[in-house]
Design an enzyme around this catalytic site. Sequence first.
Site, PDB file in Angstrom:
ATOM      1  N   ARG A 156       0.285   1.578  14.751  1.00 24.83           N
ATOM      2  CA  ARG A 156      -0.015   3.209  15.252  1.00 24.83           C
ATOM      3  C   ARG A 156      -1.006   2.845  16.658  1.00 24.83           C
ATOM      4  O   ARG A 156      -1.705   3.941  16.630  1.00 24.83           O
ATOM      5  CB  ARG A 156      -0.550   3.728  14.053  1.00 24.83           C
ATOM      6  CG  ARG A 156       0.063   3.979  12.955  1.00 24.83           C
ATOM      7  CD  ARG A 156       1.492   4.794  13.429  1.00 24.83           C
ATOM      8  NE  ARG A 156       2.332   5.038  12.010  1.00 24.83           N
ATOM      9  CZ  ARG A 156       3.052   4.139  11.763  1.00 24.83           C
ATOM     10  NH1 ARG A 156       3.547   3.098  12.194  1.00 24.83           N
ATOM     11  NH2 ARG A 156       3.945   4.474  10.676  1.00 24.83           N
ATOM     12  N   CYS A 203       2.555  11.488   7.925  1.00 23.16           N
ATOM     13  CA  CYS A 203       1.516  10.918   7.406  1.00 23.16           C
ATOM     14  C   CYS A 203       0.119  11.209   7.912  1.00 23.16           C
ATOM     15  O   CYS A 203       0.085  11.241   9.184  1.00 23.16           O
ATOM     16  CB  CYS A 203       1.478   9.585   7.335  1.00 23.16           C
ATOM     17  SG  CYS A 203       2.754   8.591   6.164  1.00 23.16           S
ATOM     18  N   GLU A 273      -4.267   9.460  11.180  1.00 24.34           N
ATOM     19  CA  GLU A 273      -3.007   9.196  12.203  1.00 24.34           C
ATOM     20  C   GLU A 273      -2.652  10.326  13.169  1.00 24.34           C
ATOM     21  O   GLU A 273      -2.473  10.176  14.214  1.00 24.34           O
ATOM     22  CB  GLU A 273      -1.984   8.568  11.336  1.00 24.34           C
ATOM     23  CG  GLU A 273      -0.750   8.352  12.223  1.00 24.34           C
ATOM     24  CD  GLU A 273       0.474   8.084  11.556  1.00 24.34           C
ATOM     25  OE1 GLU A 273       0.699   7.187  10.599  1.00 24.34           O
ATOM     26  OE2 GLU A 273       1.398   8.994  11.433  1.00 24.34           O
TER      27      GLU A 273
HETATM   28  N1  EPU Z   1       2.119   5.484  -3.005  1.00 20.18           N
HETATM   29  C1  EPU Z   1       1.769   5.937  -4.223  1.00 20.18           C
HETATM   30  N2  EPU Z   1       1.563   7.314  -4.247  1.00 20.18           N
HETATM   31  C2  EPU Z   1       1.874   8.216  -3.315  1.00 20.18           C
HETATM   32  C3  EPU Z   1       2.272   7.537  -2.067  1.00 20.18           C
HETATM   33  C4  EPU Z   1       2.689   6.199  -2.010  1.00 20.18           C
HETATM   34  O1  EPU Z   1       1.376   5.271  -5.111  1.00 20.18           O
HETATM   35  O2  EPU Z   1       1.577   9.296  -3.335  1.00 20.18           O
HETATM   36  C5  EPU Z   1       2.591   3.999  -2.987  1.00 20.18           C
HETATM   37  C6  EPU Z   1       3.882   3.701  -2.984  1.00 20.18           C
HETATM   38  O3  EPU Z   1       4.461   3.585  -4.312  1.00 20.18           O
HETATM   39  C7  EPU Z   1       4.005   2.481  -2.368  1.00 20.18           C
HETATM   40  C8  EPU Z   1       2.833   2.492  -1.540  1.00 20.18           C
HETATM   41  O4  EPU Z   1       1.957   3.513  -1.760  1.00 20.18           O
HETATM   42  O5  EPU Z   1       3.848   1.458  -3.065  1.00 20.18           O
HETATM   43  C9  EPU Z   1       3.540   2.509   0.022  1.00 20.18           C
HETATM   44  O6  EPU Z   1       4.044   3.797   0.224  1.00 20.18           O
HETATM   45  P1  EPU Z   1       5.350   4.063   1.121  1.00 20.18           P
HETATM   46  O7  EPU Z   1       6.479   3.014   0.806  1.00 20.18           O
HETATM   47  O8  EPU Z   1       5.822   5.792   1.000  1.00 20.18           O
HETATM   48  O9  EPU Z   1       4.955   3.795   2.551  1.00 20.18           O
HETATM   49  P2  EPU Z   1       3.549   4.467   3.358  1.00 20.18           P
HETATM   50  O10 EPU Z   1       2.830   3.180   3.622  1.00 20.18           O
HETATM   51  O11 EPU Z   1       2.806   5.348   2.478  1.00 20.18           O
HETATM   52  C10 EPU Z   1       4.450   4.159   5.715  1.00 20.18           C
HETATM   53  C11 EPU Z   1       4.223   4.951   7.017  1.00 20.18           C
HETATM   54  C12 EPU Z   1       5.096   6.105   6.824  1.00 20.18           C
HETATM   55  C13 EPU Z   1       6.662   5.477   7.040  1.00 20.18           C
HETATM   56  C14 EPU Z   1       6.797   4.793   5.786  1.00 20.18           C
HETATM   57  C15 EPU Z   1       8.195   4.212   5.790  1.00 20.18           C
HETATM   58  C16 EPU Z   1       2.119   4.940   7.484  1.00 20.18           C
HETATM   59  C17 EPU Z   1       0.677   5.637   7.507  1.00 20.18           C
HETATM   60  N3  EPU Z   1       2.945   5.555   6.783  1.00 20.18           N
HETATM   61  O12 EPU Z   1       4.267   4.815   4.536  1.00 20.18           O
HETATM   62  O13 EPU Z   1       5.188   6.547   7.998  1.00 20.18           O
HETATM   63  O14 EPU Z   1       7.577   6.650   6.967  1.00 20.18           O
HETATM   64  O15 EPU Z   1       5.860   3.639   5.683  1.00 20.18           O
HETATM   65  O16 EPU Z   1       8.429   3.198   4.925  1.00 20.18           O
HETATM   66  O17 EPU Z   1       2.122   3.826   8.237  1.00 20.18           O
HETATM   67  C18 EPU Z   1       4.116   8.671   9.344  1.00 20.18           C
HETATM   68  O18 EPU Z   1       3.592   7.559  10.231  1.00 20.18           O
HETATM   69  O19 EPU Z   1       3.960   9.852   9.635  1.00 20.18           O
HETATM   70  C19 EPU Z   1       4.693   8.265   8.269  1.00 20.18           C
HETATM   71  C20 EPU Z   1       5.211   9.002   7.485  1.00 20.18           C
END
Ligand code: EPU
Length: 278
Positions: A156, A203, A273
């Site tokens: 990012r 996010c 972010e």
């Molecule tokens: N999780 C929870 N509770 C929640 C949300 C997530 O326990 O409410 C857990 C999930 O179960 C998982 C872990 O957290 O084990 C990661 O969650 P997720 O796979 O949704 O990925 P993320 O790290 O939250 C990142 C990017 C997203 C992108 C997804 C695609 C960042 C900050 N976020 O999300 O990007 O779409 O991966 O896989 O890097 C954005 O940048 O605006 C964005 C949405």
Amino acid sequence: MKTGDAQAANLTSMRCGGRIAQLITAESKDELLRLLAGINEYIILGGGYNTIFSDGLMLTPVIKLGEAFEAVDADASGMLYAGAGASIASILTVCREKGLSGMEFMAGIPGTIGGAIRMNAGTNDKGIMDVVSFIDLMDASGSRRIEKAGIDYGYRHTALPSKAVITGAGLSLEISSPDDVRARVSSFIEKRRNQPRGLSSGCIFKNPEGSSAGYLIDKAGLKGSRVGGAVVSDVHANFIINEGSASTTDILKLIAIIKDEVKKQFSIELQEEVIILA
Ligand code: EPU
């Protein structure tokens, strides 16, 4: 060149914020160059998916790129050129049609390629800079092309001169087949099913190293927390949803509550972010 005032809410996906005194749309590179030569301070706005304006009056001119910056062209070698205002969705359409692979992980991410490059948007482990080959920039002194090797980027983060406007970028993709690209796009869209609908900026926080902001906010018990019309999504905790009546003040208060609570419970400082423009 189109100039007028505007409401931030109409320019951003979070749909909040105050009045923008001067919104300028540059309709060509010549117009953009003249514009940049004439003003010192400006804000460049892409699709508005990662930007939140404060509730007050924004006096700094806001520049948007017009349709002339939205073209997408690809050649048979896998090199694709996109104007900075081209949406990720329109680039993926060309990738699907021509069978070009490499951008599929961006499927479902809204916004323009210019905005995506600024913050190296992507997934947790991949960013648009992974497929960028070069970036075309413009500032008051003219245009220049920077090859990827000369750019510092990471999760990012893309280090570009703050005054330079991205006007376009070359992406280095691989030759595949339309069916394969379509299938991979669908699988990435499927992976985003845990992301909420509704008005948001995607996010809100970056993932801290080795963890996930969504996971931490969820474990802190903050899902459903609310300030005015702003609420922490029940679907994915790293999303704040504007239920329709949220002000930027509401959103900032909720961000502060989340940061405080995550710090208290996990000793982790979450970093925004989203770009918040005061
Ligand atoms: N999780 C929870 N509770 C929640 C949300 C997530 O326990 O409410 C857990 C999930 O179960 C998982 C872990 O957290 O084990 C990661 O969650 P997720 O796979 O949704 O990925 P993320 O790290 O939250 C990142 C990017 C997203 C992108 C997804 C695609 C960042 C900050 N976020 O999300 O990007 O779409 O991966 O896989 O890097 C954005 O940048 O605006 C964005 C949405």
